[in-house]
Design an enzyme around this catalytic site. Structure first.
Site, PDB file in Angstrom:
ATOM      1  N   HIS A  80      -6.170 -23.633  36.460  1.00  0.00           N
ATOM      2  CA  HIS A  80      -5.170 -23.100  37.382  1.00  0.00           C
ATOM      3  C   HIS A  80      -3.771 -23.178  36.783  1.00  0.00           C
ATOM      4  O   HIS A  80      -3.258 -24.261  36.516  1.00  0.00           O
ATOM      5  CB  HIS A  80      -5.199 -23.844  38.720  1.00  0.00           C
ATOM      6  CG  HIS A  80      -4.200 -23.288  39.683  1.00  0.00           C
ATOM      7  ND1 HIS A  80      -4.487 -22.229  40.517  1.00  0.00           N
ATOM      8  CD2 HIS A  80      -2.899 -23.600  39.910  1.00  0.00           C
ATOM      9  CE1 HIS A  80      -3.406 -21.928  41.227  1.00  0.00           C
ATOM     10  NE2 HIS A  80      -2.425 -22.751  40.867  1.00  0.00           N
TER      11      HIS A  80
ATOM     12  N   ASN B  21       1.843  -9.382  37.144  1.00  0.00           N
ATOM     13  CA  ASN B  21       2.899  -9.498  38.134  1.00  0.00           C
ATOM     14  C   ASN B  21       3.270 -10.974  38.252  1.00  0.00           C
ATOM     15  O   ASN B  21       2.386 -11.820  38.389  1.00  0.00           O
ATOM     16  CB  ASN B  21       2.426  -8.965  39.495  1.00  0.00           C
ATOM     17  CG  ASN B  21       2.115  -7.479  39.443  1.00  0.00           C
ATOM     18  OD1 ASN B  21       2.792  -6.728  38.762  1.00  0.00           O
ATOM     19  ND2 ASN B  21       1.079  -7.063  40.155  1.00  0.00           N
TER      20      ASN B  21
ATOM     21  N   HIS C 225      -2.392 -17.439  41.121  1.00  0.00           N
ATOM     22  CA  HIS C 225      -3.180 -17.941  39.992  1.00  0.00           C
ATOM     23  C   HIS C 225      -3.027 -16.872  38.919  1.00  0.00           C
ATOM     24  O   HIS C 225      -3.394 -15.714  39.157  1.00  0.00           O
ATOM     25  CB  HIS C 225      -4.640 -18.147  40.417  1.00  0.00           C
ATOM     26  CG  HIS C 225      -5.565 -18.652  39.337  1.00  0.00           C
ATOM     27  ND1 HIS C 225      -6.362 -19.773  39.500  1.00  0.00           N
ATOM     28  CD2 HIS C 225      -5.838 -18.190  38.100  1.00  0.00           C
ATOM     29  CE1 HIS C 225      -7.080 -19.973  38.400  1.00  0.00           C
ATOM     30  NE2 HIS C 225      -6.791 -19.017  37.540  1.00  0.00           N
TER      31      HIS C 225
ATOM     32  N   HIS D 107      -3.007 -14.065  36.446  1.00  0.00           N
ATOM     33  CA  HIS D 107      -4.044 -13.056  36.183  1.00  0.00           C
ATOM     34  C   HIS D 107      -3.423 -11.842  35.526  1.00  0.00           C
ATOM     35  O   HIS D 107      -2.255 -11.509  35.755  1.00  0.00           O
ATOM     36  CB  HIS D 107      -4.771 -12.649  37.472  1.00  0.00           C
ATOM     37  CG  HIS D 107      -3.863 -12.197  38.574  1.00  0.00           C
ATOM     38  ND1 HIS D 107      -3.177 -13.064  39.380  1.00  0.00           N
ATOM     39  CD2 HIS D 107      -3.508 -10.955  38.995  1.00  0.00           C
ATOM     40  CE1 HIS D 107      -2.455 -12.387  40.247  1.00  0.00           C
ATOM     41  NE2 HIS D 107      -2.630 -11.097  40.030  1.00  0.00           N
TER      42      HIS D 107
HETATM   43  P1  AMP Z   1      -1.194  -9.385  42.209  1.00  0.00           P
HETATM   44  O1  AMP Z   1      -0.541  -8.489  43.233  1.00  0.00           O
HETATM   45  O2  AMP Z   1      -0.785  -9.103  40.800  1.00  0.00           O
HETATM   46  O3  AMP Z   1      -1.050 -10.844  42.590  1.00  0.00           O
HETATM   47  O4  AMP Z   1      -2.733  -9.013  42.225  1.00  0.00           O
HETATM   48  C1  AMP Z   1      -3.663  -9.619  43.049  1.00  0.00           C
HETATM   49  C2  AMP Z   1      -4.851  -8.728  43.050  1.00  0.00           C
HETATM   50  O5  AMP Z   1      -5.948  -9.462  43.539  1.00  0.00           O
HETATM   51  C3  AMP Z   1      -4.709  -7.482  43.917  1.00  0.00           C
HETATM   52  O6  AMP Z   1      -4.833  -6.320  43.103  1.00  0.00           O
HETATM   53  C4  AMP Z   1      -5.846  -7.609  44.926  1.00  0.00           C
HETATM   54  O7  AMP Z   1      -6.445  -6.381  45.226  1.00  0.00           O
HETATM   55  C5  AMP Z   1      -6.785  -8.559  44.217  1.00  0.00           C
HETATM   56  N1  AMP Z   1      -7.656  -9.343  45.075  1.00  0.00           N
HETATM   57  C6  AMP Z   1      -7.317 -10.038  46.180  1.00  0.00           C
HETATM   58  N2  AMP Z   1      -8.392 -10.674  46.691  1.00  0.00           N
HETATM   59  C7  AMP Z   1      -9.437 -10.382  45.873  1.00  0.00           C
HETATM   60  C8  AMP Z   1     -10.812 -10.732  45.852  1.00  0.00           C
HETATM   61  N3  AMP Z   1     -11.355 -11.537  46.788  1.00  0.00           N
HETATM   62  N4  AMP Z   1     -11.605 -10.218  44.874  1.00  0.00           N
HETATM   63  C9  AMP Z   1     -11.083  -9.406  43.933  1.00  0.00           C
HETATM   64  N5  AMP Z   1      -9.776  -9.054  43.879  1.00  0.00           N
HETATM   65  C10 AMP Z   1      -8.974  -9.525  44.841  1.00  0.00           C
HETATM   66 ZN    ZN Z   2      -6.195 -21.222  40.973  1.00  0.00          ZN
END
Ligand code: AMP
Ligand code: ZN
Length: 112
Positions: free
Chosen positions: A45, A85, A96, A98
């Site tokens: 994390h 982002n 977290h 990504h």
């Molecule tokens: P960000 O806006 O960069 O924080 O991206 C977060 C991303 O996580 C978004 O594109 C969401 O659609 C995606 N997301 C949220 N919950 C889930 C989930 N349970 N499984 C897969 N993607 C998710």
């Molecule tokens: Zn995490």
């Protein structure tokens, strides 16, 4: 810890896994913005890119080693976009670290 992506990595919340190794987990975004939309996360994390330092930056190398493998697996032979982002102004919604891999079509030129 109450972290959605830590729960996904742990298998406590289901995900559509596309890649996994010792350090990296990748799965399909639940709300895809392109024909291919994969999220690549470190298994440890780290809240965001702003918290990368000399002690934890190896995970970034591991992620960027995984990305070409994921892209090949997804058939992204004509290129793709990698997005991170970070924080409020970056509109980060899941705290977290990504990286989004987007591809499978010609993406818009505008980066915001
Ligand atoms: P960000 O806006 O960069 O924080 O991206 C977060 C991303 O996580 C978004 O594109 C969401 O659609 C995606 N997301 C949220 N919950 C889930 C989930 N349970 N499984 C897969 N993607 C998710
Ligand atoms: Zn995490």
């Amino acid at each position: 810890m109450d972290c959605l992506f830590c729960k996904i990595i742990a298998g406590e919340i289901p995900s559509s896994k596309v890649y996994e190794d010792e350090n990296v987990y990748a799965f399909r975004d639940i709300n895809p913005q392109a024909p291919v939309h994969v999220l690549v996360v470190p298994k440890t994390h780290i809240c965001c890119a702003d918290k990368i330092d000399a002690a934890n930056s190896a995970c970034i190398a591991r992620i960027f080693e995984a990305i070409p493998k994921i892209a090949a697996q997804e058939g992204l032979t004509n290129g793709y976009r990698i997005i991170n982002n970070c924080g409020e102004d970056g509109c980060q919604t899941v705290k977290h670290l990504h990286f989004h891999i987007l591809g499978g079509k010609k993406l818009p030129e505008n980066m915001g």
